[in-house]
Design a protein around this motif. Structure first.
Motif, short mmCIF file in Angstrom:
data_model
loop_
_atom_site.label_atom_id
_atom_site.label_comp_id
_atom_site.label_asym_id
_atom_site.label_seq_id
_atom_site.Cartn_x
_atom_site.Cartn_y
_atom_site.Cartn_z
N LEU A 221 0.85 -1.19 0.00
CA LEU A 221 0.00 0.00 0.00
C LEU A 221 0.89 1.24 0.00
N ASP A 222 0.74 2.08 -1.04
CA ASP A 222 1.63 3.24 -1.09
C ASP A 222 0.89 4.57 -1.22
N ARG A 223 -0.47 4.52 -1.28
CA ARG A 223 -1.21 5.78 -1.36
C ARG A 223 -2.65 5.57 -0.95
N VAL A 224 -3.20 6.53 -0.21
CA VAL A 224 -4.61 6.51 0.18
C VAL A 224 -5.20 7.88 -0.11
N ILE A 225 -6.33 7.90 -0.82
CA ILE A 225 -7.04 9.15 -1.11
C ILE A 225 -8.37 9.13 -0.38
N PRO A 226 -8.50 9.87 0.74
CA PRO A 226 -9.79 9.94 1.45
C PRO A 226 -10.79 10.74 0.62
N LEU A 227 -12.06 10.33 0.69
CA LEU A 227 -13.10 10.98 -0.10
C LEU A 227 -14.33 11.24 0.76
N PRO A 228 -15.13 12.25 0.39
CA PRO A 228 -16.27 12.66 1.23
C PRO A 228 -17.54 11.88 0.95
N ALA A 229 -17.42 10.60 0.67
CA ALA A 229 -18.57 9.73 0.44
C ALA A 229 -18.17 8.34 0.93
N PRO A 230 -18.87 7.79 1.90
CA PRO A 230 -18.43 6.53 2.50
C PRO A 230 -18.48 5.34 1.55
N ARG A 231 -19.41 5.37 0.61
CA ARG A 231 -19.55 4.23 -0.30
C ARG A 231 -18.95 4.58 -1.66
N THR A 232 -17.62 4.58 -1.70
CA THR A 232 -16.92 4.73 -2.98
C THR A 232 -16.95 3.37 -3.66
N THR A 233 -17.28 3.36 -4.95
CA THR A 233 -17.57 2.09 -5.61
C THR A 233 -16.58 1.68 -6.68
N ALA A 234 -16.02 2.63 -7.42
CA ALA A 234 -15.12 2.27 -8.52
C ALA A 234 -14.33 3.49 -8.94
N CYS A 235 -13.26 3.27 -9.69
CA CYS A 235 -12.40 4.37 -10.13
C CYS A 235 -11.81 4.06 -11.50
N ALA A 236 -11.48 5.11 -12.24
CA ALA A 236 -10.88 4.96 -13.57
C ALA A 236 -10.19 6.25 -13.95
N PHE A 237 -9.11 6.14 -14.69
CA PHE A 237 -8.43 7.33 -15.19
C PHE A 237 -9.10 7.81 -16.47
N GLY A 238 -9.18 9.13 -16.60
CA GLY A 238 -9.80 9.72 -17.77
C GLY A 238 -9.19 11.07 -18.09
N GLY A 239 -9.80 11.75 -19.04
CA GLY A 239 -9.26 13.00 -19.54
C GLY A 239 -8.31 12.74 -20.69
N PRO A 240 -7.96 13.77 -21.45
CA PRO A 240 -7.11 13.59 -22.64
C PRO A 240 -5.78 12.89 -22.37
N GLY A 241 -5.18 13.15 -21.21
CA GLY A 241 -3.91 12.52 -20.88
C GLY A 241 -4.03 11.35 -19.94
N LEU A 242 -5.27 10.93 -19.63
CA LEU A 242 -5.52 9.84 -18.68
C LEU A 242 -4.81 10.08 -17.35
N THR A 243 -4.90 11.31 -16.86
CA THR A 243 -4.24 11.66 -15.60
C THR A 243 -5.23 11.94 -14.46
N ASP A 244 -6.50 12.09 -14.79
CA ASP A 244 -7.50 12.43 -13.77
C ASP A 244 -8.22 11.16 -13.32
N LEU A 245 -8.31 10.97 -12.02
CA LEU A 245 -8.95 9.78 -11.48
C LEU A 245 -10.41 10.07 -11.16
N TYR A 246 -11.31 9.42 -11.89
CA TYR A 246 -12.75 9.57 -11.66
C TYR A 246 -13.24 8.47 -10.73
N ILE A 247 -14.14 8.84 -9.82
CA ILE A 247 -14.58 7.92 -8.77
C ILE A 247 -16.10 7.98 -8.66
N THR A 248 -16.75 6.83 -8.75
CA THR A 248 -18.19 6.75 -8.55
C THR A 248 -18.50 6.44 -7.09
N THR A 249 -19.70 6.84 -6.66
CA THR A 249 -20.12 6.66 -5.27
C THR A 249 -21.59 6.24 -5.24
#
Length: 281
Positions: A221-249
């Motif tokens: 484990l080398d990184r943790v990103i806390p988020l303001p929604a307890p039920r985070t469900t999935a994540c994927a990189f997006g944007g033109p350079g695939l640098t932004d992490l999108y997260i569904t809740t």
């Protein structure tokens, strides 16, 4: 400093399956229980919502245009002109579709689960564009996040109640050699959807954990990103350079959902994602 932004403020019951569609320059995601397929264009802010006739676990781009949908009763194809047809129909009372992912060879790996989450009631299946189906023999309860290493030789998969992220050897013949990459400890939530970055690290959303974690290929484990929604469900990189992490809740099952539960969140410049193949069908 890690910062999140709200990409789409929404009240999804069970947001899931973010997927970057490079041909359209937009993000796809679903509300499973709301029976909706959402799109979001970060360049313009334009959004669309399509209602499905069944609970929809995932929506992925197809190589020839349109979408492949993991639905309650099987996997269907939506053509660019909105014509729908079943690729593989397999209705089982009490069972629904869950997460799905497209492998480097263009096949779809689709998960299912029972509504009551009965142990062993789900499946993990590989479907080709021709409709050929192979179902993994190992018992599955909640078939969830799936992803591949940059070279395609490893496949990662989550069966959420196990609290594990498992890894398999992967090739044209299927998967084998199951072992554990990481275990989510008690009290930290359950592993849900995942994505793999260009460094081969595995990012895992934590249901009831309110966070996304990144694990190195050796399981550290080398990184943790806390988020303001307890039920985070999935994540994927997006944007033109695939640098932004999108997260569904999700809001489902929360007695007092927070203001961002059910929204689509984004962490800009979180890392570097891998291009996701379209379904070859």
């Amino acid at each position: 400093m890690i910062r999140h932004e709200v990409a789409v403020r929404a009240g999804a019951a069970l947001g899931e399956g973010p997927t970057w569609d490079p041909a359209a320059g937009r993000l796809l995601w679903v509300d499973i229980l709301g029976m909706r397929v959402h799109t979001y264009d970060p360049a313009t802010g334009r959004r669309t919502v399509r209602t499905t006739e069944q609970h929809v676990g995932a929506a992925k781009p197809r190589a020839g245009g349109g979408l492949v949908l993991n639905l309650r009763d099987g996997v269907g194809l939506l053509d660019p002109d909105d014509t729908f047809r079943w690729l593989h129909r397999d209705p089982v009372p009490g069972r629904r579709a869950n997460d799905a992912a497209v492998a480097p060879d263009g096949s779809l790996w689709a998960g299912t689960m029972r509504y009551d989450e009965a142990p062993g009631g789900g499946t993990l299946s590989r479907l080709t564009g021709a409709g050929t189906v192979w179902t993994a023999p190992d018992p599955v309860t909640v078939g969830n996040g799936t992803g591949w290493s940059p070279d395609g030789r490893l496949m990662y998969h989550v069966d959420s109640p196990t609290r594990r992220v498992d890894v398999f050897d992967h090739d044209a013949d299927g998967i084998r050699g199951r072992r554990t990459l990481a275990v989510i400890e008690e009290g930290a939530g359950y592993p849900d959807g995942l994505t793999v970055d260009a460094d081969g690290c595995v990012w895992v959303a934590l249901w009831d954990g309110g966070a996304v974690r990144r694990y190195t290929p050796d399981g550290r484990l080398d990184r943790v990103i806390p988020l303001p929604a307890p039920r985070t469900t999935a994540c994927a990189f997006g944007g033109p350079g695939l640098t932004d992490l999108y997260i569904t809740t999700a809001r489902e099952g929360l007695a007092s959902p927070g203001p961002l539960s059910g929204s689509l969140l984004v962490v800009p410049d979180a890392g570097h994602g891998l291009p996701q193949p379209a379904f070859a069908g």
